[in-house]
Every structure is written in C-alpha cells, then in structure tokens.
Design a protein around this motif. Structure first.
Motif, short mmCIF file in Angstrom:
data_model
loop_
_atom_site.label_atom_id
_atom_site.label_comp_id
_atom_site.label_asym_id
_atom_site.label_seq_id
_atom_site.Cartn_x
_atom_site.Cartn_y
_atom_site.Cartn_z
N TYR A 31 79.07 -36.24 1.69
CA TYR A 31 78.33 -36.63 0.49
C TYR A 31 78.35 -38.15 0.41
N SER A 32 77.40 -38.70 -0.31
CA SER A 32 77.43 -40.14 -0.57
C SER A 32 77.07 -40.37 -2.02
N ALA A 33 77.60 -41.46 -2.56
CA ALA A 33 77.37 -41.78 -3.97
C ALA A 33 77.49 -43.28 -4.17
N GLY A 34 77.07 -43.73 -5.36
CA GLY A 34 77.14 -45.14 -5.67
C GLY A 34 77.86 -45.40 -6.98
N THR A 35 78.55 -46.54 -7.02
CA THR A 35 79.20 -46.93 -8.26
C THR A 35 78.16 -47.35 -9.30
N GLN A 36 76.99 -47.79 -8.82
CA GLN A 36 75.84 -48.09 -9.67
C GLN A 36 74.61 -47.55 -8.94
N ALA A 37 74.55 -46.24 -8.76
CA ALA A 37 73.50 -45.62 -7.95
C ALA A 37 72.11 -46.05 -8.41
N SER A 38 71.27 -46.38 -7.43
CA SER A 38 69.92 -46.87 -7.72
C SER A 38 68.97 -45.73 -8.09
N GLY A 39 69.33 -44.51 -7.68
CA GLY A 39 68.45 -43.38 -7.95
C GLY A 39 67.40 -43.15 -6.88
N LYS A 40 67.32 -44.05 -5.90
CA LYS A 40 66.34 -43.86 -4.83
C LYS A 40 66.87 -44.42 -3.52
N SER A 63 75.19 -40.78 -8.53
CA SER A 63 76.27 -41.53 -9.15
C SER A 63 77.62 -40.96 -8.74
N ILE A 64 78.59 -41.83 -8.59
CA ILE A 64 79.96 -41.42 -8.29
C ILE A 64 80.49 -40.43 -9.33
N ASP A 65 79.97 -40.52 -10.55
CA ASP A 65 80.42 -39.65 -11.64
C ASP A 65 80.30 -38.16 -11.29
N MET A 66 79.33 -37.82 -10.44
CA MET A 66 79.13 -36.43 -10.05
C MET A 66 80.32 -35.87 -9.27
N TYR A 67 81.12 -36.75 -8.67
CA TYR A 67 82.14 -36.33 -7.72
C TYR A 67 83.57 -36.65 -8.15
N LEU A 68 83.75 -37.20 -9.32
CA LEU A 68 85.07 -37.68 -9.74
C LEU A 68 86.15 -36.60 -9.78
N ASN A 69 85.79 -35.38 -10.07
CA ASN A 69 86.80 -34.33 -10.20
C ASN A 69 86.97 -33.46 -8.96
N ASP A 70 86.28 -33.82 -7.89
CA ASP A 70 86.38 -33.05 -6.65
C ASP A 70 87.60 -33.48 -5.83
N VAL A 71 87.97 -32.65 -4.87
CA VAL A 71 89.05 -32.94 -3.93
C VAL A 71 88.41 -33.42 -2.63
#
Length: 141
Positions: A31-40, A63-71
């Motif tokens: 998976y990949s994510a951003g601390t300030q995801a651009s959305g595109k 956004s990184i927020d989607m993954y904060l609670n995952d292992v």
C-alpha cells in the motif's frame, strides 16, 4: 508481508515504489499513502512506469489516516517530509525504513529534461526497492 510506503503527496515516488514492489512479487500486500495526500497521481510518474511495463494508473492517492490502525511488517518513507512525519504514525509497525529520493515533480526546464528526471528517479527507486526486496523480503520467505 504487509508493506506501507509513505511520501508527502502520495502521487509520485511512493506510487512508483508501490508499483515496483508489486511487480517483484504480487503476493506481497503493498500500500502507499501520503502525510498530505494530493488525491491524484502524477501523470508523468504513471507515464514513466508504463514505459517499462508497470501500470500504476489504477492506484489511488490515499491519506496515511486510512492506515494508522493497521499492523505493518514494514513502513518505508521515500521522501524527507514523510520521514520527519513518520514518528506520528501510530500503527503497529515491526520495521521502519527510510529510503529517500529526489522529487522529480520539482524538476524545472524543458519537457525532455523533466522527463529524464522522472526516469532517473524511477530507475533509482527500482534499484533500491529491488535491493530491499531481495535482502529483506525474499530471504525471509
């Protein structure tokens, strides 16, 4: 193996690294994510990956927020901004790594020069993530 690749905008470097890791072994959960995801996605990143046969056009900029609670087995930052923000990541992470790359989106000049910068960074990402895959993932299977 569950791997999260972080960058600031999640539009370019993290997306290329994500594409490479999945191309090396499609059994990996990447998976990949951003601390300030651009959305595109950056279309130049999509283009240079397509040139070598890897299609990332279906990826999303999350956004990184989607993954904060995952292992996670690995959380890998690929740019300075994300690396500085990484300590705020509250997910359960076995291994944190930083493998930094220049942002080709910052390149200025002719179209040819900009394209060459995307290719240069793409090739650096491929080399670094192939090394990561061979030394950290493949040997532990």
């Amino acid at each position: 193996m569950k791997i999260l690749i972080l960058c600031t905008g999640n539009s370019c470097r993290s997306q290329m690294a994500h594409g490479f890791l999945q191309s090396f072994d499609d059994k990996q959960e990447v998976y990949s994510a951003g601390t300030q995801a651009s959305g595109k996605l950056n279309q130049k990143a999509v283009e240079v990956m397509k040139e070598i046969g890897i299609d990332i056009s279906h990826h999303t900029s999350d956004s990184i927020d989607m993954y904060l609670n995952d292992v996670w087995d690995y959380v890998i930052t690929v740019c300075g901004g994300a690396n500085e923000s990484c300590p705020t990541f509250t997910g359960k992470v076995k291994n944190r790594l930083h493998i930094g790359f220049d942002d080709p989106s910052d390149a200025k000049g002719t179209e040819e020069y900009i394209h060459s910068e995307f290719i240069r960074v793409r090739d650096e990402i491929q080399k670094a993530f192939l090394d990561f895959y061979n030394t950290k993932i493949k040997e532990h299977e």
